[in-house]
Enzyme design. Structure first.
Site, PDB file in Angstrom:
ATOM      1  N   ASP A 144      22.318 -23.207   7.171  1.00 51.31           N
ATOM      2  CA  ASP A 144      23.569 -23.787   7.653  1.00 51.31           C
ATOM      3  C   ASP A 144      24.300 -24.462   6.504  1.00 51.31           C
ATOM      4  O   ASP A 144      23.682 -24.929   5.531  1.00 51.31           O
ATOM      5  CB  ASP A 144      23.306 -24.810   8.752  1.00 51.31           C
ATOM      6  CG  ASP A 144      22.744 -24.167  10.014  1.00 51.31           C
ATOM      7  OD1 ASP A 144      23.039 -22.979  10.240  1.00 51.31           O
ATOM      8  OD2 ASP A 144      22.006 -24.850  10.751  1.00 51.31           O
TER       9      ASP A 144
ATOM     10  N   HIS B 155      24.128 -17.189   5.456  1.00 54.65           N
ATOM     11  CA  HIS B 155      24.535 -18.029   6.596  1.00 54.65           C
ATOM     12  C   HIS B 155      23.731 -17.724   7.864  1.00 54.65           C
ATOM     13  O   HIS B 155      23.789 -18.478   8.837  1.00 54.65           O
ATOM     14  CB  HIS B 155      26.034 -17.849   6.872  1.00 54.65           C
ATOM     15  CG  HIS B 155      26.721 -19.117   7.278  1.00 54.65           C
ATOM     16  ND1 HIS B 155      26.092 -20.124   7.972  1.00 54.65           N
ATOM     17  CD2 HIS B 155      27.996 -19.542   7.068  1.00 54.65           C
ATOM     18  CE1 HIS B 155      26.938 -21.115   8.201  1.00 54.65           C
ATOM     19  NE2 HIS B 155      28.103 -20.793   7.652  1.00 54.65           N
TER      20      HIS B 155
END
Length: 425
Positions: free
Chosen positions: A401, A397
């Site tokens: 995204d 992450h």
């Protein structure tokens, strides 16, 4: 009598230390020249150390699982004759034999005591070679005489192995590592029954796997996205391709999925990347070097399908089979087990409903196709039976995204559900 100190030689560029994963001798044992001493692990490769002299083991460096530095004492051997000084020893030390996967494990060691001698190795039943006696150890490989040291020949006789059936990894000389690879396929396993409790020290490949997985989960904030995909048309196309394949290898779903992934990565290059979190640099790769997680007797290994984006599905099928065979037989080279830019992990028919795979650090994503099942689905208002597959993707992450991961999977889904787009430019 004299004492020969065998120091751990340089066993790879940039390697400063190695882990003892198996002892084949203990203090007091006699070892012959070319006899096995220990297996040492560096990164993903296991290196077999053989004795350069004959004599009696008087001292060993430590227990299985211990790490020792290159150039430090591995064993001390009492020999007949005059002492050998260190420089002469280094010149006489044989080149280590890389076997690239764990050899059959000796029983766990007690405390700091070295492991037992290799007499506990699994036995290949003689019936595997037929009901009659084993052929002579001086057999041929396609007309060529089998070459092996006396120690290797004796071990083969003790184990009931016909050297004519052992395929050497290099040249036509059979080594201990080749016998180990043969045992991995032909050795018998213990039958079912109640086993006593036991403590097993985590060493070698299993230790590396544990360390790598812990590092990945410790440093990478994972998220996983799962989508279901209708693979009915893809499976119909695969069946048609197999019917007309001729002499080419039979296609599984994997090469077609990989072709779809490679085509989709052109639009989403942030997934085919590595993140150096110390330098804060993300490197996006033009070529797709796809790691394929493979279960072996030594543990999970990840051979690399290099330049997957430039291969046909037929070439992929051949190379995937070759890499899997090399990994499972212990013949994979170091360069075949490193350098991946994205990893694919599949449990095949055991794939379950969904998986949450752990990223192969420093990559930023890992893809996990699950098993294909037939399910009733509503298509154009009618209930029909379709072949469905859930596909999971775990991402870093910090780099990827959620929107990008979902967009990638949706684009991949469109290609798989309309497979002509996998091959159309």
């Amino acid at each position: 009598m004299a004492t020969y100190t065998f120091n751990l030689p340089d066993i790879g560029e940039g390697i400063a230390e190695a882990e003892i994963v198996a002892w084949h001798v203990k203090v007091g044992d006699r070892v012959e020249e070319d006899g096995r001493i220990a297996d040492m692990m560096t990164d993903k490769a296991t290196v077999e150390m053989e004795s350069p002299v004959s004599g009696v083991i008087r001292k060993v460096a430590g227990a299985e699982g211990d790490v020792i530095a290159i150039g430090s004492m591995l064993v001390e051997i009492e020999t007949e004759g005059e002492a050998v000084d260190a420089p002469a020893q280094e010149e006489a030390a044989p080149s280590p034999e890389v076997i690239e996967a764990e050899t059959p494990k000796a029983p766990p060691a007690e405390a700091a005591a070295p492991a037992p001698a290799p007499s506990a190795a699994p036995v290949v039943p003689k019936a595997a070679s037929g009901d009659g006696p084993l052929p002579s150890q001086a057999s041929d490989h396609g007309g060529e005489k089998v070459l092996a040291s006396p120690v290797v020949r004796q071990r083969a006789r003790d184990l009931g192995i016909d050297l004519a059936k052992v395929r050497p990894a290099e040249g036509n000389r059979i080594r201990h590592a080749d016998l180990d690879a043969y045992l991995n396929f032909g050795g018998t396993r213990a039958g079912p029954g109640r086993a006593a409790d036991e403590e097993i020290r985590v060493i070698g490949m299993r230790k590396r796997i544990a360390q790598n997985m812990a590092e990945s989960k410790r440093h990478i904030p994972h998220f996983t996205y799962v989508e279901e995909i209708d693979v009915t048309k893809m499976e119909e196309m695969r069946a048609e391709m197999n019917e007309s394949r001729g002499s080419r290898p039979k296609l599984t779903a994997l090469p077609i999925l990989i072709a779809a992934i490679c085509k989709t990565l052109r639009e989403y290059p942030m997934l085919n990347a590595r993140y150096d979190d110390e330098a804060n640099v993300v490197t996006r790769f033009g070529a797709v070097h796809l790691g394929i997680a493979t279960q072996t007797d030594a543990g999970l290994m990840v051979p690399v399908l290099r330049g997957a984006e430039s291969l046909s599905v037929w070439d992929m099928a051949s190379e995937i089979a070759r890499l899997a065979e090399a990994a499972r037989s212990g013949k994979a080279k170091s360069e075949e087990l490193s350098g991946s830019t994205l990893t694919l992990t599949s449990l095949g028919p055991l794939g379950g409903i969904a998986t949450t795979p752990v990223i192969n650090r420093p990559e930023v994503a890992i893809i996990g196709p699950n098993k294909i099942v037939e399910r009733p689905m509503v298509v154009d208002g009618a209930v029909v039976i379709r072949k469905m597959m859930n596909l999971s993707i775990s991402c870093d992450h910090r780099v990827v995204d959620g929107y990008d991961a979902a967009s990638f999977v949706q684009a991949l889904k469109r290609r798989i559900e309309t497979p002509i787009y996998i091959f159309a430019d």
